[in-house]
Design an enzyme around this catalytic site. Structure first.
Site, PDB file in Angstrom:
ATOM      1  N   ARG A  34      51.763  54.655  56.893  1.00 52.82           N
ATOM      2  CA  ARG A  34      51.410  53.797  55.568  1.00 52.82           C
ATOM      3  C   ARG A  34      49.774  54.096  55.282  1.00 52.82           C
ATOM      4  NH1 ARG A  34      49.572  48.043  56.096  1.00 52.82           N
ATOM      5  NH2 ARG A  34      49.541  47.081  53.794  1.00 52.82           N
ATOM      6  N   ARG A  75      40.284  36.505  42.604  1.00 52.36           N
ATOM      7  CA  ARG A  75      39.219  36.211  43.596  1.00 52.36           C
ATOM      8  C   ARG A  75      38.296  35.171  42.806  1.00 52.36           C
ATOM      9  NH1 ARG A  75      38.992  38.985  48.226  1.00 52.36           N
ATOM     10  NH2 ARG A  75      39.897  41.235  47.954  1.00 52.36           N
ATOM     11  N   LYS A 216      57.511  44.826  47.471  1.00 52.90           N
ATOM     12  CA  LYS A 216      56.963  43.914  48.450  1.00 52.90           C
ATOM     13  C   LYS A 216      57.286  42.452  48.123  1.00 52.90           C
ATOM     14  CE  LYS A 216      53.017  44.814  50.516  1.00 52.90           C
ATOM     15  NZ  LYS A 216      51.416  44.942  50.579  1.00 52.90           N
ATOM     16  N   THR A 274      53.936  42.672  58.956  1.00 48.57           N
ATOM     17  CA  THR A 274      52.913  41.796  58.922  1.00 48.57           C
ATOM     18  C   THR A 274      52.882  40.772  60.194  1.00 48.57           C
ATOM     19  OG1 THR A 274      53.145  41.414  56.386  1.00 48.57           O
ATOM     20  CG2 THR A 274      51.186  40.275  57.623  1.00 48.57           C
TER      21      THR A 274
END
Length: 476
Positions: A34, A75, A216, A274
């Site tokens: 990846r 953000r 995802k 993860t």
């Protein structure tokens, strides 16, 4: 390469980008590498890609390459003094003014967030370390109340778990990165922060048939259209990092099982990712809980498990990969694993490929079979057979190197590039030759050969033949 069915995706980063470490990872069981486009330059990724392709040539087997697009990163703005500390109950204003913030206000440079949320909605800052609730809203302004003690600082990430934001899953950066990756010749594209099935359609228009698309699942909004997303994507990644930020941690295990089960039913590859061996970023061994976490994904029949920072930036990248391989091997050797995995079956479609796949599963469970050889032009035959989870190893033979690489993420498939074969006897002979080369023949055991006749026509799988190595006779 270790003989395992569950595949491993290893993330490449500063700890693993050199030729020696990449080789050690591949030899320890990595099937797919990846490339995380949240970090590094195009030149960095090109250099790694070239090393992987040289390694592939040296090892004589396909290696898949998956690029992971960053997706829209939300953000905060900046603070005049770098940040502020809030206590529970303190209030602060989020607005669109780019001026550096202070204890009373700070910029949130995303009008989409302000438009989408309202009083009662929660915003999570810095991976959930700070939780703030909207208490009032006016034009371009959100009045927020801190629900936890903590600190807000420059450019920390913002998660909005309660609503689907009107944002494309592809930013301008993602589009540049995608074009670059497709130019390189990558095999899979992982699309981050998918919220709806339309995100898959949008990305597919850019990708075409140059690569396969993996969605995802890391946003609660995606769960609303989960089955539609699975139907549109070529594969699914259970991205538990962000999913675990935006949802209560106790919800994630059940959701993981649900997503794996739905993908198994749909016959789509599913990756669990993860924090699988998170301790091995800094320690030479995982916790027992982490080993159990990897085993759970294997028990459930996931196609692949993934290492992130463990191999990208950790102190023990090769040890982490080898540990994951050992956990997989030990779990797959447990008789309970097959019982649990077979509790979920792929829903067969009304076509000859799935009819033959179902027959192969029954034959492999009944007769002494050492391997199943699937000749495949597009990869679909090997994929559908794999999702029947037969007991015998699957050897996917294809004249296309790109198809062979794409199959590297699929459970149980050893993909190899092979010459095209036309006549039935030629197909059987080529199959047996590859079987012997891979060490997949055994005395008294047959091999199952499946292909489309004529070979090379996608979707034409219509041949199923039992064959024995030269000099062998059917067991009686």
């Amino acid at each position: 390469m270790p003989g395992k069915n569950t595949k491993i995706i290893a993330t490449v980063g500063p700890a693993s980008a050199d030729e020696k470490t990449l080789r050690a990872l591949a030899e320890s069981g990595a099937d797919v590498f990846r490339l995380n486009f949240s970090h590094g330059t195009h030149d960095d990724h090109r250099a790694v890609y070239d090393r992987i392709r040289a390694l592939e040539e040296s090892l004589g087997r396909p290696i898949g390459v998956l690029i992971d697009l960053q997706g829209p990163k939300l953000r905060l703005g900046t603070f005049a003094e770098g940040g502020v500390t809030l206590a529970r109950g303190d209030r602060i204003r989020f607005d669109l003014d780019p001026t550096p913030g202070n204890a009373s206000r700070v910029a949130i440079p995303h009008p989409e967030i302000i438009a989408a949320v309202g009083p009662g909605h929660i915003l999570l800052i810095d991976d959930g370390k700070m939780r703030l609730q909207v208490v009032a809203k006016s034009e371009g302004v959100l009045e927020m109340e801190a629900l936890t003690d903590g600190r807000l600082s420059d450019r920390k990430g913002v998660n909005v778990p309660d609503v689907a934001l009107p944002l494309s899953a592809l930013t301008a950066k993602d589009r540049r990165d995608l074009a670059f990756g497709l130019e390189l010749g990558i095999d899979w594209v992982a699309l981050s922060f998918v919220q709806r099935a339309e995100d898959i359609v949008e990305a597919r228009e850019l990708i075409g048939d140059k690569a396969l698309l993996m969605a995802k699942i890391e946003k609660p909004a995606a769960l609303v259209e989960l089955e539609e997303i699975i139907a549109q994507a070529d594969g699914i990644m259970v991205a538990r990092g962000d999913l675990g930020v935006e949802l209560p941690p106790e919800d994630v295990p059940g959701l993981q099982k649900r997503i794996v089960r739905l993908c198994r039913h749909a016959g789509k590859p599913v990756v669990v990712a993860t924090q699988m061996l998170e301790s091995m970023i800094s320690a030479p061994a995982p916790t027992r809980a982490e080993a159990s976490d990897v085993a759970t994904a294997v028990f459930d029949g996931a196609d692949a498990v993934m290492l992130s920072a463990e191999t990208a930036s950790g102190k023990y990248p090769v040890d982490a990969l080898a540990m994951m391989t050992r956990i997989i091997a030990r779990t797959e050797a447990d008789p309970l694993q097959r019982q649990l995995m077979e509790a979920v079956a792929t829903d067969p479609k009304g076509n000859t490929t799935d009819a033959i796949g179902t027959a192969i599963r029954a034959v492999a469970a009944t007769l002494p079979v050492s391997a199943t050889i699937a000749f495949t032009a597009s990869g679909s035959t090997a994929l559908r057979i794999a999702h029947q989870r037969p007991r015998s190893p699957i050897l996917g033979l294809t004249p296309s190197q790109s198809v062979a690489r794409r199959l590297c993420v699929v459970w149980g498939v050893r993909s190899r590039r092979s010459v095209a074969a036309c006549a039935v006897e030629e197909i059987v002979n080529v199959a047996l030759e590859h079987c012997r080369a891979e060490g997949l023949t055994a005395p008294g055991q047959a091999v199952i050969v499946t292909a489309g006749v004529p070979f090379g026509t996608p979707g034409s799988t219509n041949l199923l033949r039992l064959a024995w190595p030269a000099g062998e006779t059917p067991a009686t």
